[in-house]
Design a protein around this motif. Structure first.
Motif, PDB file in Angstrom:
ATOM      1  N   UNK A  27       0.807  -1.186   0.022  1.00 55.45           N
ATOM      2  CA  UNK A  27      -0.107  -0.112  -0.007  1.00 55.45           C
ATOM      3  C   UNK A  27       0.993   1.186   0.046  1.00 55.45           C
ATOM      4  N   UNK A  28       0.289   2.143  -0.857  1.00 57.47           N
ATOM      5  CA  UNK A  28       1.171   3.446  -0.868  1.00 57.47           C
ATOM      6  C   UNK A  28       0.119   4.616  -0.484  1.00 57.47           C
ATOM      7  N   UNK A  29       0.333   5.395   0.433  1.00 55.64           N
ATOM      8  CA  UNK A  29      -0.477   6.673   0.772  1.00 55.64           C
ATOM      9  C   UNK A  29       0.521   7.975   0.167  1.00 55.64           C
ATOM     10  N   UNK A  30      -0.216   8.607  -0.489  1.00 53.94           N
ATOM     11  CA  UNK A  30       0.190  10.146  -0.697  1.00 53.94           C
ATOM     12  C   UNK A  30      -0.543  11.082  -0.117  1.00 53.94           C
ATOM     13  N   UNK A  31      -0.020  12.190   0.560  1.00 56.16           N
ATOM     14  CA  UNK A  31      -0.637  13.233   1.115  1.00 56.16           C
ATOM     15  C   UNK A  31      -0.047  14.001   1.924  1.00 56.16           C
ATOM     16  N   UNK A  32      -0.630  14.917   2.798  1.00 57.02           N
ATOM     17  CA  UNK A  32      -0.178  16.028   3.694  1.00 57.02           C
ATOM     18  C   UNK A  32      -0.017  14.975   5.142  1.00 57.02           C
ATOM     19  N   UNK A  33       1.238  15.091   5.750  1.00 60.07           N
ATOM     20  CA  UNK A  33       1.487  14.144   6.931  1.00 60.07           C
ATOM     21  C   UNK A  33       1.835  15.125   8.085  1.00 60.07           C
ATOM     22  N   UNK A  34       1.551  14.761   9.353  1.00 52.85           N
ATOM     23  CA  UNK A  34       1.843  15.670  10.670  1.00 52.85           C
ATOM     24  C   UNK A  34       2.306  14.653  11.498  1.00 52.85           C
ATOM     25  N   UNK A  44      10.317   5.752  24.504  1.00 55.95           N
ATOM     26  CA  UNK A  44      11.223   7.115  24.066  1.00 55.95           C
ATOM     27  C   UNK A  44      10.911   6.959  22.556  1.00 55.95           C
ATOM     28  N   UNK A  45      10.750   8.246  22.120  1.00 51.69           N
ATOM     29  CA  UNK A  45      10.936   8.240  20.612  1.00 51.69           C
ATOM     30  C   UNK A  45       9.742   8.170  20.023  1.00 51.69           C
ATOM     31  N   UNK A  46       8.544   7.727  20.498  1.00 54.63           N
ATOM     32  CA  UNK A  46       7.348   7.054  19.966  1.00 54.63           C
ATOM     33  C   UNK A  46       6.467   8.195  19.265  1.00 54.63           C
ATOM     34  N   UNK A  47       5.902   8.106  17.978  1.00 52.02           N
ATOM     35  CA  UNK A  47       5.155   9.186  17.446  1.00 52.02           C
ATOM     36  C   UNK A  47       4.199   8.572  16.680  1.00 52.02           C
ATOM     37  N   UNK A  48       3.015   9.200  16.324  1.00 51.75           N
ATOM     38  CA  UNK A  48       2.196   8.797  15.457  1.00 51.75           C
ATOM     39  C   UNK A  48       2.344   9.629  14.301  1.00 51.75           C
ATOM     40  N   UNK A  49       1.970   9.003  13.037  1.00 49.30           N
ATOM     41  CA  UNK A  49       2.187   9.716  11.819  1.00 49.30           C
ATOM     42  C   UNK A  49       0.570  10.015  11.396  1.00 49.30           C
ATOM     43  N   UNK A  50       0.100  11.138  11.301  1.00 45.20           N
ATOM     44  CA  UNK A  50      -1.347  11.317  10.645  1.00 45.20           C
ATOM     45  C   UNK A  50      -1.209  11.920   9.199  1.00 45.20           C
ATOM     46  N   UNK A  51      -1.821  11.100   8.203  1.00 45.85           N
ATOM     47  CA  UNK A  51      -1.842  11.697   6.942  1.00 45.85           C
ATOM     48  C   UNK A  51      -3.208  11.746   6.532  1.00 45.85           C
ATOM     49  N   UNK A  52      -3.447  13.098   5.787  1.00 48.34           N
ATOM     50  CA  UNK A  52      -4.509  13.484   5.172  1.00 48.34           C
ATOM     51  C   UNK A  52      -4.465  12.848   3.720  1.00 48.34           C
ATOM     52  N   UNK A  53      -4.677  11.860   3.339  1.00 46.30           N
ATOM     53  CA  UNK A  53      -4.589  11.169   2.089  1.00 46.30           C
ATOM     54  C   UNK A  53      -5.153  11.949   0.941  1.00 46.30           C
ATOM     55  N   UNK A  54      -4.447  12.146  -0.233  1.00 46.15           N
ATOM     56  CA  UNK A  54      -4.959  12.466  -1.434  1.00 46.15           C
ATOM     57  C   UNK A  54      -4.978  11.300  -2.422  1.00 46.15           C
ATOM     58  N   UNK A  55      -4.287  10.346  -2.220  1.00 46.14           N
ATOM     59  CA  UNK A  55      -4.138   9.032  -3.141  1.00 46.14           C
ATOM     60  C   UNK A  55      -3.753   7.805  -2.270  1.00 46.14           C
ATOM     61  N   UNK A  56      -4.420   6.644  -2.497  1.00 42.23           N
ATOM     62  CA  UNK A  56      -4.077   5.555  -1.737  1.00 42.23           C
ATOM     63  C   UNK A  56      -4.021   4.392  -3.007  1.00 42.23           C
ATOM     64  N   UNK A  57      -2.918   3.983  -3.162  1.00 40.05           N
ATOM     65  CA  UNK A  57      -2.628   2.748  -4.204  1.00 40.05           C
ATOM     66  C   UNK A  57      -2.432   1.430  -3.426  1.00 40.05           C
TER      67      UNK A  57
END
Length: 62
Positions: free
Chosen positions: A1-8, A35-48
């Motif tokens: 899976x590949x997700x394209x979009x704006x991430x935070x 320690x060092x854990x993070x979540x990545x939130x992606x507002x997807x514009x394309x999902x393949x």
């Protein structure tokens, strides 16, 4: 899976707790205090997706 979009990146422990499941303890034995854990939130514009035999696009939710 590949997700394209704006991430935070999210580093807020309260948000970690909201999304935490016991299955994650395998990779994060210190839980939301890892320690060092993070979540990545992606507002997807394309999902393949592809699985070796089939592939296609999925429309992101608005």
């Amino acid at each position: 899976m590949a997700v394209e979009g704006e991430a935070g990146i999210i580093r807020d422990k309260a948000t970690f707790a909201d999304h935490w499941t016991s299955d994650l303890e395998r990779w994060f034995p210190d839980g939301i205090d890892t320690p060092g854990m993070a979540l990545i939130k992606v507002a997807a514009v394309r999902i393949h997706y592809w699985d070796g035999e089939e592939e296609g696009e999925v429309a992101p939710r608005a």
